[in-house]
Each structure stands twice: as C-alpha cells, then as structure tokens.
Design an enzyme around this catalytic site. Structure first.
Site, PDB file in Angstrom:
ATOM      1  N   PRO A 127     -25.528  -1.804  23.367  1.00 54.40           N
ATOM      2  CA  PRO A 127     -25.702  -3.122  23.977  1.00 54.40           C
ATOM      3  C   PRO A 127     -25.728  -3.084  25.503  1.00 54.40           C
ATOM      4  CG  PRO A 127     -23.673  -3.050  22.668  1.00 54.40           C
ATOM      5  CD  PRO A 127     -24.401  -1.773  22.430  1.00 54.40           C
TER       6      PRO A 127
ATOM      7  N   GLY B 131     -21.033  -3.513  17.897  1.00 56.42           N
ATOM      8  CA  GLY B 131     -20.811  -2.104  17.613  1.00 56.42           C
ATOM      9  C   GLY B 131     -20.452  -1.342  18.863  1.00 56.42           C
ATOM     10  N   CYS B 132     -20.762  -0.065  18.879  1.00 61.92           N
ATOM     11  CA  CYS B 132     -20.475   0.795  20.030  1.00 61.92           C
ATOM     12  C   CYS B 132     -21.101   0.199  21.289  1.00 61.92           C
ATOM     13  CB  CYS B 132     -21.029   2.190  19.767  1.00 61.92           C
ATOM     14  SG  CYS B 132     -20.849   3.301  21.178  1.00 61.92           S
ATOM     15  N   PHE B 133     -20.370   0.169  22.382  1.00 57.09           N
ATOM     16  CA  PHE B 133     -20.840  -0.511  23.588  1.00 57.09           C
ATOM     17  C   PHE B 133     -21.972   0.199  24.318  1.00 57.09           C
ATOM     18  CE2 PHE B 133     -16.505   0.905  25.653  1.00 57.09           C
ATOM     19  CZ  PHE B 133     -16.837   2.251  25.527  1.00 57.09           C
TER      20      PHE B 133
END
Length: 198
Positions: free
Chosen positions: A7, A2-4
């Site tokens: 993570p 998903g959106c960095f």
C-alpha cells in the site's frame, strides 16, 4: 491492506500524494517495532494535496485494493483493515464513501478510528520496493543524503510505486513537468530518473 510495503507503493504512485511513510498504529503498545508490534497494525501515513487528489479518492483506492474479510484476523492485529481520520470532515468522508461502496461490494468490515499516534517503521520498511534497486538508491542519494530525506521525498514515493509496478517512467516524467519547481529542476529530476538502471 495487509503488509504495508504494497500500500505504501500504491498510494505513493498517485499524483497528489506528497509523502508516504510506513509504521504502526491503532494500538496501545509503547515503542512498537516490527518484531514487537504488540496490539498495533501495520499502517501507511499519507500526506496529500487536496487540490490534486481528494480524500474521497484515497478512501476509494483503499477499499478497491483489498478485501477486509480476508485480511482481518490474519496474523492477528498486524494486518487489520483500518482507516484513521484526523478530523470530523475525514470521518464523514470515510463513512459516506463506505456506504456508497457497500451498495456495490457488500459489507466492508474495516475499523474506522480517530487518529492518535503513528510510530514510524524501521528504515528497511520505508520505500521497500525502491530499495531493491541499489542503482536507484545510489543515484537518489545525491538529492536525498539522509534516510529521512529519502523517506519524505515525493519523487521516492513515485519511484517506489514504479518499482512495484503501479506506475511507469513516462507517467512520472509527465507529472514532474507539472510540479511547482523551476524548469531546470524539472529537467534535472527527469534526467536523473532516466539514468537509473531498473
């Protein structure tokens, strides 16, 4: 995954991870940017010390913290579930861990590709959660005067994880006391992070 942003914070919170950077990878578009990503996906580049955290452990964190089926296809290639390997050993690790985890979780629909190129994301996407705390950035600017210095900092990676809720100050303090730097430097870092208003 998903959106960095998330993570990067997750991996940055892990002892043994030295540096995290957000960016774009996996496509062919030249000079991708957030608003013009082309066929790239949001990605996180991780530098780590294999004596402190294994590649196996990082791959497990990857698959334990997202569902590839729910991610793939959402916003096209932007949020694709991807793992990149830099050599045959990393490729073998990824496939071995995948096979073991699929026996527990079912099919893990993740692209596994050789690393080709990583394009750094814009500064506003680096250490995103940490930057939501201006007092933290102000205090850290004495240690890391440039954007690149902050982005590449192990301490900033840990504090970004803290800002997202993946770690806590005591855990970071204990880890700093084990870093291979002088005792005075350790104390200075610990004193600095205790002064930050979260």
């Amino acid at each position: 995954m998903g959106c960095f942003w998330s993570p990067e914070a997750l991996f940055g919170s892990l002892p043994g991870v030295i540096r995290t950077r957000t960016g774009y990878a996996g496509g062919t578009t030249e000079h991708p940017a957030y608003r013009e990503m082309g066929d790239h996906s949001e990605a996180v580049e991780i530098d780590f010390d294999p004596e402190l955290i294994t590649h196996d452990a990082l791959v497990e964190v990857f698959w334990n913290n997202h569902n590839p089926v729910n991610i793939n296809g959402y916003k096209g290639r932007q949020y694709q579930s991807l793992l990149f390997y830099r050599d045959a050993e990393q490729e073998e690790t990824i496939h071995r861990v995948k096979q073991r985890m699929e026996s527990e979780k079912g099919t893990l629909d993740t692209e596994i590709l050789p690393f080709k190129e990583f394009h750094m994301a814009e500064p506003r996407h680096q250490k995103y959660y940490l930057k939501r705390f201006p007092n933290a950035i102000e205090k850290l600017s004495a240690l890391y005067p440039s954007e690149d210095d902050l982005t590449d900092s192990t301490l900033a990676a840990r504090l970004n994880g803290l800002a997202k809720g993946f770690s806590n100050l005591e855990r970071i303090r204990r880890e700093i006391s084990q870093w291979p730097i002088g005792a005075g430097d350790q104390e200075a870092l610990i004193a600095l992070i205790r002064q930050i208003r979260w």
